[in-house]
Write a protein that holds these residues in place. Structure first.
Motif, PDB file in Angstrom:
ATOM      1  N   SER A 118       0.858  -1.181   0.000  1.00 35.28           N
ATOM      2  CA  SER A 118       0.000   0.000   0.000  1.00 35.28           C
ATOM      3  C   SER A 118       0.891   1.227   0.000  1.00 35.28           C
ATOM      4  N   GLY A 119       0.353   2.324  -0.495  1.00 31.26           N
ATOM      5  CA  GLY A 119       1.026   3.601  -0.336  1.00 31.26           C
ATOM      6  C   GLY A 119       0.823   4.071   1.094  1.00 31.26           C
ATOM      7  N   PHE A 120       1.285   5.265   1.397  1.00 35.70           N
ATOM      8  CA  PHE A 120       1.112   5.824   2.733  1.00 35.70           C
ATOM      9  C   PHE A 120      -0.377   5.805   3.090  1.00 35.70           C
ATOM     10  N   ASP A 121      -0.708   5.216   4.228  1.00 34.92           N
ATOM     11  CA  ASP A 121      -2.110   5.084   4.633  1.00 34.92           C
ATOM     12  C   ASP A 121      -2.176   5.105   6.155  1.00 34.92           C
ATOM     13  N   THR A 122      -2.876   6.090   6.700  1.00 30.75           N
ATOM     14  CA  THR A 122      -2.977   6.208   8.155  1.00 30.75           C
ATOM     15  C   THR A 122      -3.850   5.114   8.767  1.00 30.75           C
ATOM     16  N   ALA A 123      -4.540   4.351   7.933  1.00 27.84           N
ATOM     17  CA  ALA A 123      -5.358   3.233   8.420  1.00 27.84           C
ATOM     18  C   ALA A 123      -4.508   1.963   8.501  1.00 27.84           C
ATOM     19  N   ILE A 124      -3.262   2.112   8.928  1.00 23.91           N
ATOM     20  CA  ILE A 124      -2.321   0.997   8.961  1.00 23.91           C
ATOM     21  C   ILE A 124      -2.810  -0.162   9.823  1.00 23.91           C
ATOM     22  N   ASN A 125      -3.467   0.135  10.930  1.00 26.82           N
ATOM     23  CA  ASN A 125      -3.959  -0.946  11.783  1.00 26.82           C
ATOM     24  C   ASN A 125      -5.038  -1.757  11.075  1.00 26.82           C
ATOM     25  N   ASP A 126      -5.897  -1.090  10.343  1.00 29.47           N
ATOM     26  CA  ASP A 126      -6.919  -1.797   9.572  1.00 29.47           C
ATOM     27  C   ASP A 126      -6.272  -2.655   8.492  1.00 29.47           C
ATOM     28  N   LEU A 127      -5.264  -2.116   7.819  1.00 30.05           N
ATOM     29  CA  LEU A 127      -4.562  -2.868   6.777  1.00 30.05           C
ATOM     30  C   LEU A 127      -3.856  -4.089   7.366  1.00 30.05           C
ATOM     31  N   ALA A 128      -3.204  -3.912   8.502  1.00 28.77           N
ATOM     32  CA  ALA A 128      -2.504  -5.022   9.152  1.00 28.77           C
ATOM     33  C   ALA A 128      -3.493  -6.121   9.528  1.00 28.77           C
ATOM     34  N   GLN A 129      -4.651  -5.718  10.027  1.00 27.13           N
ATOM     35  CA  GLN A 129      -5.691  -6.680  10.402  1.00 27.13           C
ATOM     36  C   GLN A 129      -6.257  -7.368   9.161  1.00 27.13           C
ATOM     37  N   GLU A 130      -6.591  -6.580   8.154  1.00 24.94           N
ATOM     38  CA  GLU A 130      -7.181  -7.108   6.922  1.00 24.94           C
ATOM     39  C   GLU A 130      -6.269  -8.137   6.243  1.00 24.94           C
ATOM     40  N   HIS A 131      -4.978  -7.858   6.211  1.00 24.73           N
ATOM     41  CA  HIS A 131      -4.038  -8.749   5.527  1.00 24.73           C
ATOM     42  C   HIS A 131      -3.426  -9.778   6.473  1.00 24.73           C
ATOM     43  N   GLN A 132      -3.834  -9.755   7.744  1.00 27.56           N
ATOM     44  CA  GLN A 132      -3.309 -10.673   8.760  1.00 27.56           C
ATOM     45  C   GLN A 132      -1.784 -10.693   8.715  1.00 27.56           C
ATOM     46  N   ALA A 133      -1.220  -9.487   8.745  1.00 30.14           N
ATOM     47  CA  ALA A 133       0.227  -9.327   8.605  1.00 30.14           C
ATOM     48  C   ALA A 133       0.986  -9.923   9.781  1.00 30.14           C
ATOM     49  N   ASP A 134       2.056 -10.642   9.435  1.00 26.31           N
ATOM     50  CA  ASP A 134       2.980 -11.156  10.444  1.00 26.31           C
ATOM     51  C   ASP A 134       4.076 -10.144  10.733  1.00 26.31           C
ATOM     52  N   ALA A 135       4.255  -9.197   9.805  1.00 25.74           N
ATOM     53  CA  ALA A 135       5.283  -8.157   9.944  1.00 25.74           C
ATOM     54  C   ALA A 135       4.937  -7.001   9.012  1.00 25.74           C
ATOM     55  N   ILE A 136       5.540  -5.847   9.300  1.00 31.89           N
ATOM     56  CA  ILE A 136       5.303  -4.630   8.521  1.00 31.89           C
ATOM     57  C   ILE A 136       6.649  -4.100   8.034  1.00 31.89           C
ATOM     58  N   VAL A 137       6.671  -3.590   6.806  1.00 30.05           N
ATOM     59  CA  VAL A 137       7.832  -2.857   6.294  1.00 30.05           C
ATOM     60  C   VAL A 137       7.352  -1.448   5.975  1.00 30.05           C
ATOM     61  N   LEU A 138       8.018  -0.452   6.561  1.00 31.71           N
ATOM     62  CA  LEU A 138       7.688   0.955   6.321  1.00 31.71           C
ATOM     63  C   LEU A 138       8.826   1.608   5.556  1.00 31.71           C
ATOM     64  N   ASP A 139       8.504   2.153   4.401  1.00 29.08           N
ATOM     65  CA  ASP A 139       9.502   2.861   3.597  1.00 29.08           C
ATOM     66  C   ASP A 139       8.838   4.101   3.018  1.00 29.08           C
ATOM     67  N   CYS A 140       8.864   5.173   3.777  1.00 32.58           N
ATOM     68  CA  CYS A 140       8.282   6.435   3.325  1.00 32.58           C
ATOM     69  C   CYS A 140       9.419   7.420   3.073  1.00 32.58           C
ATOM     70  N   SER A 141       9.239   8.259   2.070  1.00 32.86           N
ATOM     71  CA  SER A 141      10.319   9.153   1.662  1.00 32.86           C
ATOM     72  C   SER A 141      10.724  10.140   2.755  1.00 32.86           C
ATOM     73  N   VAL A 142       9.805  10.468   3.622  1.00 35.56           N
ATOM     74  CA  VAL A 142      10.110  11.348   4.752  1.00 35.56           C
ATOM     75  C   VAL A 142       9.963  10.522   6.027  1.00 35.56           C
ATOM     76  N   TYR A 143      11.031  10.475   6.856  1.00 36.61           N
ATOM     77  CA  TYR A 143      11.001   9.602   8.039  1.00 36.61           C
ATOM     78  C   TYR A 143       9.802   9.875   8.928  1.00 36.61           C
ATOM     79  N   GLU A 144       9.393  11.134   9.054  1.00 36.72           N
ATOM     80  CA  GLU A 144       8.268  11.461   9.929  1.00 36.72           C
ATOM     81  C   GLU A 144       6.991  10.717   9.516  1.00 36.72           C
ATOM     82  N   MET A 145       6.870  10.406   8.225  1.00 37.04           N
ATOM     83  CA  MET A 145       5.713   9.641   7.763  1.00 37.04           C
ATOM     84  C   MET A 145       5.781   8.208   8.306  1.00 37.04           C
TER      85      MET A 145
END
Length: 127
Positions: free
Chosen positions: A31-58
């Motif tokens: 996914s692109g930057f999405d503040t609904a990350i918890n919903d996405l993690a739940q929906e995809h039953q993620a075992d892990a997350i990778v965050l790569d946003c161009s600005v660290y604050e994101m």
């Protein structure tokens, strides 16, 4: 096959990293930057997350949102950053656990190794 949610705000990098992780045995939803990350993690039953946003604050904002959810407080997270010193200081100030930092430039193999390391030491890792 471990399920990874990849959040990357650069579609071309997301596509390359998705292929690299799939080649190394991961199931990847991106996914692109999405503040609904918890919903996405739940929906995809993620075992892990990778965050790569161009600005660290994101990435930092998404990490804080993720950790604010009781279901995701120990979910393994890999953060890719072009400001690793800043990111490391930020994570240390948060006393962040179950997170590894990968500095840019990076390879898919580095991210895969970080995921393997986190997943093998995760409290929710299966025996």
């Amino acid at each position: 096959m471990p399920r990874v949610l990849l959040i990357d705000d650069t579609p071309e990098i997301a596509e390359l990293l998705t292929y690299a992780l799939r080649d190394r045995g991961f199931e990847v939803a991106s996914s692109g930057f999405d503040t609904a990350i918890n919903d996405l993690a739940q929906e995809h039953q993620a075992d892990a997350i990778v965050l790569d946003c161009s600005v660290y604050e994101m990435s930092e904002s998404l990490f804080d949102t993720l950790r604010g959810d009781p279901d995701h407080q120990t979910l393994p997270v890999v953060i890719v950053s072009d400001t690793p010193e800043k990111a490391d200081a930020s994570l240390q100030a948060r006393r962040a656990e179950h997170v590894l930092l990968i500095p840019k430039p990076f390879t898919g193999a580095q991210v895969a190794r970080a995921l393997d390391e986190l997943l093998s030491s995760s409290p929710s890792a299966s025996p």
